[in-house]
Design a protein around this motif. Structure first.
Motif, short mmCIF file in Angstrom:
data_model
loop_
_atom_site.label_atom_id
_atom_site.label_comp_id
_atom_site.label_asym_id
_atom_site.label_seq_id
_atom_site.Cartn_x
_atom_site.Cartn_y
_atom_site.Cartn_z
N UNK A 145 -54.43 -15.44 66.85
CA UNK A 145 -55.54 -15.00 66.01
C UNK A 145 -56.07 -13.65 66.49
N UNK A 173 -42.60 -19.04 61.68
CA UNK A 173 -43.67 -20.02 61.66
C UNK A 173 -45.03 -19.46 61.99
N UNK A 232 -48.52 -18.07 61.81
CA UNK A 232 -49.47 -18.21 60.72
C UNK A 232 -50.58 -17.19 60.75
N UNK A 233 -51.37 -17.23 61.81
CA UNK A 233 -52.66 -16.57 61.80
C UNK A 233 -52.56 -15.06 61.71
N UNK A 261 -51.81 -14.24 58.18
CA UNK A 261 -52.93 -14.58 57.30
C UNK A 261 -54.02 -13.52 57.40
N UNK A 262 -54.31 -13.07 58.60
CA UNK A 262 -55.39 -12.10 58.77
C UNK A 262 -54.96 -10.70 58.34
N UNK A 289 -46.56 -19.76 55.85
CA UNK A 289 -47.69 -20.19 56.68
C UNK A 289 -49.02 -19.62 56.20
N UNK A 336 -50.26 -21.58 53.23
CA UNK A 336 -50.82 -22.89 53.59
C UNK A 336 -52.19 -22.72 54.23
N UNK A 337 -52.30 -21.76 55.16
CA UNK A 337 -53.57 -21.60 55.88
C UNK A 337 -54.68 -21.20 54.93
N UNK A 338 -54.35 -20.39 53.91
CA UNK A 338 -55.38 -19.97 52.97
C UNK A 338 -55.71 -21.08 51.99
N UNK A 383 -54.86 -24.63 52.15
CA UNK A 383 -55.04 -26.02 52.52
C UNK A 383 -56.50 -26.44 52.72
N UNK A 384 -57.32 -25.62 53.40
CA UNK A 384 -58.71 -26.07 53.57
C UNK A 384 -59.45 -26.22 52.24
N UNK A 441 -47.94 -29.02 51.15
CA UNK A 441 -47.17 -29.76 52.14
C UNK A 441 -45.68 -29.59 51.87
N UNK A 479 -44.60 -26.48 53.27
CA UNK A 479 -44.58 -26.69 54.72
C UNK A 479 -43.28 -27.35 55.15
N UNK A 504 -40.55 -24.82 55.16
CA UNK A 504 -40.65 -24.01 56.37
C UNK A 504 -40.11 -24.77 57.58
#
Lengths: 403, 330
Positions: B139, B251, B253-254, B257-258, B278, B281-283, B285-286, B299, B302, B305
């Motif tokens: 991150x 794989x 992710x962060x 994403x950022x 990734x 999913x990160x953006x 899924x929550x 999923x 996922x 992946x």
């Protein structure tokens, strides 16, 4: 040469007959040999001259486009490599030039690899330290911090409020739980692999799949945690057990992190158990000690430093993970001590949220400052753990004289 | 394997030696027998747990992703899912490819520097410094790429667009924030660099000293020695290191994403757009409600992946194990 010729009689008389004197007379080929060895090298100061020339050339070239330090350094490096190749090629020979060319490239690769490290650490420290020094940054959470407070601190220069207490507590709880799950499983697995299995199919399958598990993307581990816990809770709820219905909580994140942590623990502890000398085991067996007591009292204490270091490294790896916690534990602004109820924030997720969704979208500076300070704390934690692991491994390492 | 075999043989030897005279000792030691049995069962169970966990990972992902390719009212909708997943898979591969193209030469260079160029006394601490790159959380890399690297690359993108826009990769309007797939690739390159470096370093150090000395004795320069003795020995190791780096880059992710401002699949590397699995999913899924079709879809990608990285990692391990057998490295 003339001096050695004059002194020649003395050594020969001391050493006695050492062959015909005609051989000791300097023949032209022998006199040339030392010079031919130095002839093919260039003096050391040429490197500096080439570097200076490259710097000037780089400055000129970058001024042609638009001068900036980065551009100047790039052009300097490129022209240094090219000029020194040409100089060696003309003054010495092609093979030496190729050798020097690749040597320069290897050194350049090392410098290039250091650049991002320096840049990342500089960017974190330069913005993070002021944020870390804000009063109450470590002791408060984000409850009651809204956009208007951040707007005020950006516009009027008041102190940036809000902190990372909840995130640190969340990280601590989740990582601790994950460690409690993974270390027994990982340690027992490596004991099975080293002490009990005899290289059978199962042992080979475990080794292979542990290797495979090391490569699981962290986000997939998070998805697994969420899906598994969701399934478990819905099954439990349909059976009438009093469990929460939502799977978003701390323990789910701990399960997801365990998937990432177990392979690391297995690989490090397995390596450590294999280093324990067999003589120790055999001495214990010879005294009539049972195998399980031998493992507990002899093998593990001998390897404990390596095991502790491996576990510390595994903790350092998972404490920086963001994605699995983001999809399993969510994020909140207040402190949550309960692993089994409600959402929970971890430090990496806090950093991510502060960057991606600043508390005040139009006045994001306070959010970014908090995020950088939290990043600084996280880096310090991870590097501290790495350091502790190395110290443990170095201080308490078993003596290898038994081997 | 010898270390696990030898202790096996010794207790039996001890017990057969003591059996004739002291059979009463053996019968009175029933708690010890019990402890042995419990302990070995626990160890076996722990090993089986790992296999079961991995099976569960595959099982749960598969079970939860059926909603993405099959719906009650519409039947099978594989085509729709492929349409959704294909740009994400391509985006993931592009980002990973950029990372590998940038990181591999540098990583091999750094590994060579540590193993053959740096002063021997320093080489170990230099290795630690490179390992520090791996210790920084992803991150933080993402934040660095978003706030420092991206803006720093904006003029580069403008320049690329101005002079090289005839290449499809550099066409399209350049991003003003620098949050493009190329920036994400650069950040990923930094992140996979220590992985490739450490694998290559290990294998370079294992090069037989005799080969190196023979090459040098024949008058080879250092580079010729490396090309003739080190690289042929280390080729498989380099490939597997690159594969492991690929697995990590796929794989990750962060950071992506950022850094990336996600969008539709485009060929242009310097404008906003593209996305990776990734990051998606990160953006998403929550925000996806539990049990919804959207969650099933996430999923499912996922799982895609997971399968891709599984294949990559298994290939890497296979290369390593095949290499081990004939190299005599250990």
């Amino acid at each position: 040469m003339s001096q050695t010729d004059q002194k020649q009689p003395t050594p020969t008389s001391v050493e006695g007959p050492a062959g015909p004197p005609a051989q000791r007379r300097p023949d032209p080929a022998a006199a040339l040999r030392p010079r031919s060895l130095t002839q093919n090298s260039i003096p050391w100061w040429v490197g500096l001259v080439v570097l200076a020339a490259a710097a000037v050339l780089g400055a000129a070239l970058s001024a042609l486009i638009s001068f900036s330090i980065a551009l100047w350094l790039i052009f300097t490096a490129v022209s240094y490599v090219i000029i020194s190749y040409v100089v060696t090629r003309t003054r010495v020979n092609r093979r030496k030039a190729t050798d020097g060319f690749w040597k320069n490239l290897v050194y350049l690769a090392f410098i290039v690899a250091l650049l991002p490290l320096v840049s990342v650490i500089w960017s974190v420290v330069s913005v993070g330290v002021p944020g870390l020094l804000e009063p109450g940054f470590l002791a408060s959470d984000m409850r009651g911090i809204d956009g208007s407070i951040d707007q005020q601190s950006q516009e009027e220069g008041t102190a940036v409020l809000g902190g990372i207490r909840h995130a640190m507590i969340g990280s601590l709880l989740i990582t601790l739980t994950a460690t409690l799950i993974s270390v027994p499983i990982g340690l027992m697995t490596s004991i099975y692999l080293v002490e009990y299995s005899r290289g059978g199919t199962l042992a080979r399958a475990i080794t292979f799949f542990v290797d495979v598990m090391t490569g699981i993307p962290s986000i997939v581990a998070g998805l697994f945690g969420a899906a598994a816990m969701g399934w478990f809770l819905s099954t439990a709820n349909s059976l009438g057990l009093p469990l929460p219905s939502r799977s978003t909580m701390g323990i789910t994140a701990a399960v997801a992190l365990s998937v990432l942590m177990i392979p690391v623990v297995v690989r490090t502890t397995e390596e450590m158990l294999r280093v324990v000398p067999n003589e120790l085991r055999e001495a214990s067996y010879a005294l009539g000690v049972r195998k399980w007591r031998t493992i507990l009292k002899v093998v593990i204490p001998t390897a404990i430093s390596g095991i502790a270091a491996g576990v510390t490294l595994a903790i350092a790896r998972v404490i920086g993970e963001t994605a699995p916690i983001l999809v399993t534990a969510g994020f909140v602004v207040y402190t949550n001590w309960n692993m089994f109820q409600g959402w929970m924030t971890a430090l990496p997720v806090y950093i991510y949220r502060q960057f991606q969704n600043p508390t005040s979208p139009n006045f994001s500076d306070p959010s970014h400052q908090r995020a950088w300070a939290a990043a600084l704390v996280l880096i310090l934690i991870v590097m501290g753990l790495n350091l502790i692991a190395r110290i443990i491994a170095a201080l308490f390492a078993p003596k290898k004289t038994g081997r | 394997m010898t270390s696990s075999d030898e202790p096996q043989s010794s207790p039996t030897a001890v017990s057969t030696a003591t059996r004739p005279q002291a059979s009463s000792l053996r019968t009175s030691d029933s708690p010890g027998v019990f402890g042995d049995r419990v302990f070995s069962t626990l160890a076996l169970l722990a090993g089986v747990t790992i296999l079961v966990t991995l099976a569960f990972v595959a099982l749960f992902l598969t079970a939860n992703s059926t909603g993405a390719i099959h719906r009650e009212e519409e039947g099978w909708i594989v085509g729709q899912f492929v349409e959704y997943a294909y740009p994400l898979v391509v985006g993931t591969l592009i980002a990973a490819l950029i990372a590998l193209v940038l990181a591999t030469p540098v990583a091999v260079g750094v590994a060579l520097y540590i193993s053959h160029f740096a002063p021997p006394r320093l080489s170990k601490s230099i290795g630690y410094v490179i390992d520090l790159l791996a210790a920084i959380p992803s991150v933080v890399y993402g934040a660095w790429g978003m706030s420092f690297l991206g803006p720093a690359l904006v003029p580069v993108y403008a320049w690329l667009h101005q002079y090289l826009s005839f290449i499809p990769l550099f066409s399209g309007s350049p991003s003003q924030t620098g949050r493009t797939i190329l920036t994400a690739g650069v950040v990923l390159a930094v992140m996979v660099l220590p992985i490739i470096t450490s694998v290559c370093r290990e294998i370079f150090i294992q090069t037989p000293k005799l080969h190196e000395e023979a090459a040098l004795a024949l008058g080879a320069t250092r580079w010729e020695m490396i090309r003739m003795a080190v690289f042929p020995f280390a080729r498989a190791g380099i490939i597997s290191g690159v594969m492991l780096g690929l697995g990590r880059a796929l794989g990750e992710t962060m950071a992506v994403t950022l850094v990336l401002s996600p969008g539709l699949l485009t060929a242009s590397l310097i404008s906003a757009g593209n996305s990776t699995i990734p990051a998606e999913i990160a953006l998403g899924f929550p925000e996806a409600p539990p049990g919804s079709e959207r969650q099933a879809q996430l999923i499912a990608i996922g799982l895609v992946l997971f399968i891709i990285t599984l294949i990559v990692n298994m290939t890497a391990r296979w290369i390593v194990s095949r290499h081990k057998e004939f190299s005599g490295a250990n």
